[in-house]
Design a protein around this motif. Sequence first.
Motif, PDB file in Angstrom:
ATOM      1  N   ALA A  56       0.808  -1.221   0.000  1.00  0.00           N
ATOM      2  CA  ALA A  56       0.000   0.000   0.000  1.00  0.00           C
ATOM      3  C   ALA A  56       0.839   1.268   0.000  1.00  0.00           C
ATOM      4  O   ALA A  56       0.305   2.372  -0.144  1.00  0.00           O
ATOM      5  CB  ALA A  56      -0.931   0.002   1.213  1.00  0.00           C
ATOM      6  N   ASN A  57       2.139   1.125   0.158  1.00  0.00           N
ATOM      7  CA  ASN A  57       3.010   2.294   0.245  1.00  0.00           C
ATOM      8  C   ASN A  57       3.348   2.825  -1.150  1.00  0.00           C
ATOM      9  O   ASN A  57       3.160   2.141  -2.159  1.00  0.00           O
ATOM     10  CB  ASN A  57       4.291   1.931   0.998  1.00  0.00           C
ATOM     11  N   GLY A  58       3.827   4.027  -1.186  1.00  0.00           N
ATOM     12  CA  GLY A  58       4.214   4.641  -2.448  1.00  0.00           C
ATOM     13  C   GLY A  58       3.085   5.427  -3.080  1.00  0.00           C
ATOM     14  O   GLY A  58       1.903   5.067  -2.965  1.00  0.00           O
ATOM     15  N   GLY A  59       3.437   6.510  -3.734  1.00  0.00           N
ATOM     16  CA  GLY A  59       2.419   7.328  -4.376  1.00  0.00           C
ATOM     17  C   GLY A  59       1.545   8.054  -3.378  1.00  0.00           C
ATOM     18  O   GLY A  59       1.743   7.967  -2.165  1.00  0.00           O
ATOM     19  N   HIS A  60       0.571   8.768  -3.892  1.00  0.00           N
ATOM     20  CA  HIS A  60      -0.361   9.512  -3.055  1.00  0.00           C
ATOM     21  C   HIS A  60      -1.747   8.897  -3.160  1.00  0.00           C
ATOM     22  O   HIS A  60      -2.189   8.505  -4.240  1.00  0.00           O
ATOM     23  CB  HIS A  60      -0.425  10.985  -3.487  1.00  0.00           C
ATOM     24  N   GLN A  61      -2.420   8.811  -1.995  1.00  0.00           N
ATOM     25  CA  GLN A  61      -3.812   8.360  -1.929  1.00  0.00           C
ATOM     26  C   GLN A  61      -4.586   9.367  -1.085  1.00  0.00           C
ATOM     27  O   GLN A  61      -4.027   9.995  -0.179  1.00  0.00           O
ATOM     28  CB  GLN A  61      -3.895   6.976  -1.281  1.00  0.00           C
ATOM     29  N   VAL A  62      -5.868   9.489  -1.356  1.00  0.00           N
ATOM     30  CA  VAL A  62      -6.703  10.446  -0.623  1.00  0.00           C
ATOM     31  C   VAL A  62      -6.664  10.110   0.864  1.00  0.00           C
ATOM     32  O   VAL A  62      -6.734   8.938   1.260  1.00  0.00           O
ATOM     33  CB  VAL A  62      -8.157  10.411  -1.124  1.00  0.00           C
ATOM     34  N   ALA A  63      -6.544  11.127   1.692  1.00  0.00           N
ATOM     35  CA  ALA A  63      -6.442  10.940   3.144  1.00  0.00           C
ATOM     36  C   ALA A  63      -7.818  10.748   3.780  1.00  0.00           C
ATOM     37  O   ALA A  63      -8.861  10.913   3.141  1.00  0.00           O
ATOM     38  CB  ALA A  63      -5.750  12.139   3.775  1.00  0.00           C
ATOM     39  N   THR A  70      -9.534   1.618   1.619  1.00  0.00           N
ATOM     40  CA  THR A  70     -10.663   1.720   2.543  1.00  0.00           C
ATOM     41  C   THR A  70     -11.977   1.491   1.806  1.00  0.00           C
ATOM     42  O   THR A  70     -12.902   0.865   2.344  1.00  0.00           O
ATOM     43  CB  THR A  70     -10.661   3.088   3.238  1.00  0.00           C
ATOM     44  N   ALA A  71     -12.077   1.968   0.562  1.00  0.00           N
ATOM     45  CA  ALA A  71     -13.298   1.728  -0.219  1.00  0.00           C
ATOM     46  C   ALA A  71     -13.498   0.231  -0.443  1.00  0.00           C
ATOM     47  O   ALA A  71     -14.611  -0.291  -0.293  1.00  0.00           O
ATOM     48  CB  ALA A  71     -13.208   2.461  -1.551  1.00  0.00           C
ATOM     49  N   HIS A  72     -12.433  -0.476  -0.786  1.00  0.00           N
ATOM     50  CA  HIS A  72     -12.548  -1.915  -1.042  1.00  0.00           C
ATOM     51  C   HIS A  72     -12.820  -2.695   0.237  1.00  0.00           C
ATOM     52  O   HIS A  72     -13.425  -3.773   0.199  1.00  0.00           O
ATOM     53  CB  HIS A  72     -11.272  -2.431  -1.695  1.00  0.00           C
ATOM     54  N   LEU A  73     -12.414  -2.144   1.376  1.00  0.00           N
ATOM     55  CA  LEU A  73     -12.601  -2.854   2.646  1.00  0.00           C
ATOM     56  C   LEU A  73     -14.073  -3.091   2.940  1.00  0.00           C
ATOM     57  O   LEU A  73     -14.430  -4.070   3.610  1.00  0.00           O
ATOM     58  CB  LEU A  73     -11.944  -2.057   3.783  1.00  0.00           C
ATOM     59  N   GLN A  74     -14.943  -2.206   2.464  1.00  0.00           N
ATOM     60  CA  GLN A  74     -16.374  -2.416   2.672  1.00  0.00           C
ATOM     61  C   GLN A  74     -16.808  -3.762   2.091  1.00  0.00           C
ATOM     62  O   GLN A  74     -17.530  -4.535   2.734  1.00  0.00           O
ATOM     63  CB  GLN A  74     -17.176  -1.278   2.019  1.00  0.00           C
ATOM     64  N   LEU A 239      -0.361  -4.482  12.907  1.00  0.00           N
ATOM     65  CA  LEU A 239       0.507  -3.483  13.519  1.00  0.00           C
ATOM     66  C   LEU A 239      -0.292  -2.559  14.425  1.00  0.00           C
ATOM     67  O   LEU A 239       0.092  -2.293  15.570  1.00  0.00           O
ATOM     68  CB  LEU A 239       1.199  -2.662  12.420  1.00  0.00           C
ATOM     69  N   LEU A 240      -1.391  -2.063  13.916  1.00  0.00           N
ATOM     70  CA  LEU A 240      -2.314  -1.223  14.683  1.00  0.00           C
ATOM     71  C   LEU A 240      -3.630  -1.205  13.946  1.00  0.00           C
ATOM     72  O   LEU A 240      -3.691  -1.512  12.756  1.00  0.00           O
ATOM     73  CB  LEU A 240      -1.779   0.205  14.866  1.00  0.00           C
ATOM     74  N   GLY A 241      -4.671  -0.863  14.655  1.00  0.00           N
ATOM     75  CA  GLY A 241      -5.964  -0.690  14.021  1.00  0.00           C
ATOM     76  C   GLY A 241      -7.008  -1.695  14.460  1.00  0.00           C
ATOM     77  O   GLY A 241      -6.708  -2.872  14.666  1.00  0.00           O
ATOM     78  N   GLU A 242      -8.211  -1.208  14.632  1.00  0.00           N
ATOM     79  CA  GLU A 242      -9.408  -2.007  14.873  1.00  0.00           C
ATOM     80  C   GLU A 242     -10.481  -1.414  13.947  1.00  0.00           C
ATOM     81  O   GLU A 242     -10.258  -0.417  13.278  1.00  0.00           O
ATOM     82  CB  GLU A 242      -9.861  -1.925  16.339  1.00  0.00           C
ATOM     83  N   CYS A 243     -11.637  -2.018  13.947  1.00  0.00           N
ATOM     84  CA  CYS A 243     -12.729  -1.484  13.118  1.00  0.00           C
ATOM     85  C   CYS A 243     -14.035  -1.466  13.906  1.00  0.00           C
ATOM     86  O   CYS A 243     -14.299  -2.394  14.681  1.00  0.00           O
ATOM     87  CB  CYS A 243     -12.928  -2.335  11.869  1.00  0.00           C
ATOM     88  N   VAL A 244     -14.826  -0.431  13.695  1.00  0.00           N
ATOM     89  CA  VAL A 244     -16.215  -0.433  14.123  1.00  0.00           C
ATOM     90  C   VAL A 244     -17.032  -0.933  12.940  1.00  0.00           C
ATOM     91  O   VAL A 244     -16.928  -0.395  11.834  1.00  0.00           O
ATOM     92  CB  VAL A 244     -16.688   0.972  14.542  1.00  0.00           C
ATOM     93  N   PHE A 271      -3.252   2.606   5.365  1.00  0.00           N
ATOM     94  CA  PHE A 271      -2.350   1.672   6.031  1.00  0.00           C
ATOM     95  C   PHE A 271      -3.038   0.898   7.152  1.00  0.00           C
ATOM     96  O   PHE A 271      -2.541  -0.135   7.577  1.00  0.00           O
ATOM     97  CB  PHE A 271      -1.120   2.418   6.564  1.00  0.00           C
ATOM     98  N   VAL A 272      -4.163   1.389   7.640  1.00  0.00           N
ATOM     99  CA  VAL A 272      -5.000   0.595   8.542  1.00  0.00           C
ATOM    100  C   VAL A 272      -5.842  -0.376   7.721  1.00  0.00           C
ATOM    101  O   VAL A 272      -5.906  -1.577   8.008  1.00  0.00           O
ATOM    102  CB  VAL A 272      -5.905   1.500   9.402  1.00  0.00           C
ATOM    103  N   SER A 273      -6.455   0.132   6.667  1.00  0.00           N
ATOM    104  CA  SER A 273      -7.393  -0.679   5.884  1.00  0.00           C
ATOM    105  C   SER A 273      -6.719  -1.849   5.191  1.00  0.00           C
ATOM    106  O   SER A 273      -7.268  -2.957   5.148  1.00  0.00           O
ATOM    107  CB  SER A 273      -8.099   0.210   4.853  1.00  0.00           C
ATOM    108  N   VAL A 274      -5.525  -1.652   4.639  1.00  0.00           N
ATOM    109  CA  VAL A 274      -4.886  -2.732   3.902  1.00  0.00           C
ATOM    110  C   VAL A 274      -4.521  -3.890   4.818  1.00  0.00           C
ATOM    111  O   VAL A 274      -4.481  -5.055   4.396  1.00  0.00           O
ATOM    112  CB  VAL A 274      -3.652  -2.222   3.124  1.00  0.00           C
ATOM    113  N   GLN A 275      -4.280  -3.594   6.099  1.00  0.00           N
ATOM    114  CA  GLN A 275      -4.005  -4.674   7.039  1.00  0.00           C
ATOM    115  C   GLN A 275      -5.223  -5.588   7.208  1.00  0.00           C
ATOM    116  O   GLN A 275      -5.100  -6.812   7.265  1.00  0.00           O
ATOM    117  CB  GLN A 275      -3.612  -4.103   8.397  1.00  0.00           C
TER     118      GLN A 275
END
Length: 376
Positions: A56-63, A70-74, A239-244, A271-275
């Motif tokens: 997921a690293n490299g380039g720019h993605q919307v914050a 994050t869109a695909h995580l749905q 590494l970090l992150g949970e989801c509601v 970087f949370v979503s890709v995990q």
Amino acid sequence: MADAPTVTDPTRSTTPAPPAGARTDAVRRHDPAARGFASDNYAGVHPEVLAALALANGGHQVAYGGDDYTAHLQEVFRRHFGPTAEVFPVFNGTGANVTALQAVTERWGAVICAESAHINVDECGAPERVGGLKLLTVPTADGKLTPELIDRQAYGFDDEHRAQPQVVSITQTTELGTCYTPEEIKAVCDHAHQLGMAVHLDGARLSNAAASLGVPLARFTTEAGVDILSFGGTKNGLLLGECVVVLSPERVRALPHLRKLSMQLASKMRFVSVQFEALLAGDLWLRSAEHANAMARRLDAAVRGIDGVRVMRPVQSNAVFAMLPRHVSERLQKRYRFYFWDESTGEVRWMCAFDTTEDDVDGFAAAVAEEMAAGA
């Protein structure tokens, strides 16, 4: 976008090499072979998750969640929890719980939970101080609520002098390592809904519960009637992150605003979503949980044969609760990290993780036997 990141098939004991040409001034300050039984939070990051982070690293993605991951995580979460599920990544478990509970309560709302619940014991008063919620606790023998136990606090509706019971919060697996069956959770949900209350599930170790029960995640969440849940990742190799995860949108209000208000909106959310994509798009979540549970069962079997050691609770996930002489536990802590669960009784808790090995378990069990013999 592909359903899952393309990764190699690493072993648990190796860490992916840094990218070619990468350098760092950081210095390794720990022994990567060190193991303990204090918490599954002590474990590092699963190599497949590290590989996903690099992907997921490299380039720019919307914050702030406007990124492709994050869109695909749905879609990824809907495969597990149903077509109406909505997922909101956050930083940590306490943040997930506080944000979720605020989303299903009014300012005068109260939450019924077990006395042993993490939201009551281990979150430094965050539900009360940050969420503004009253916790109505119930003592339990095994960490599990029942309709009858809920009724001990489910009263005073419309009494302006009493904080209004609006939510029942349960934990799966419980803080005592026990698992609700799908039928037990459905009974809780049916009863809470009949009383006009929503149901929140703290799922810090939800994957361990599914592995233990041998059923899909939806069986004891969406299908049982849970309205909103906190889905854990950190205890299962992230590494970090949970989801509601919102399962009943009609019961939930203003969650995007509450996430920001609760300081849980990640700027670089990709970087949370890709995990979570790495965890849930395939079977990593289940493989890791099944392994941790199996190591706990191995530890349970090993220490039960040691004279003077008592396993205090059913081993239904990745936790073993035991009783042994306090002075023995204190000597053992100098060799392996673990915690006293109950300072007053001397009960201890031993946790296994995705990277706990059979040799780790056997070595620890041998150390328990040695210290018991020395203590005797």
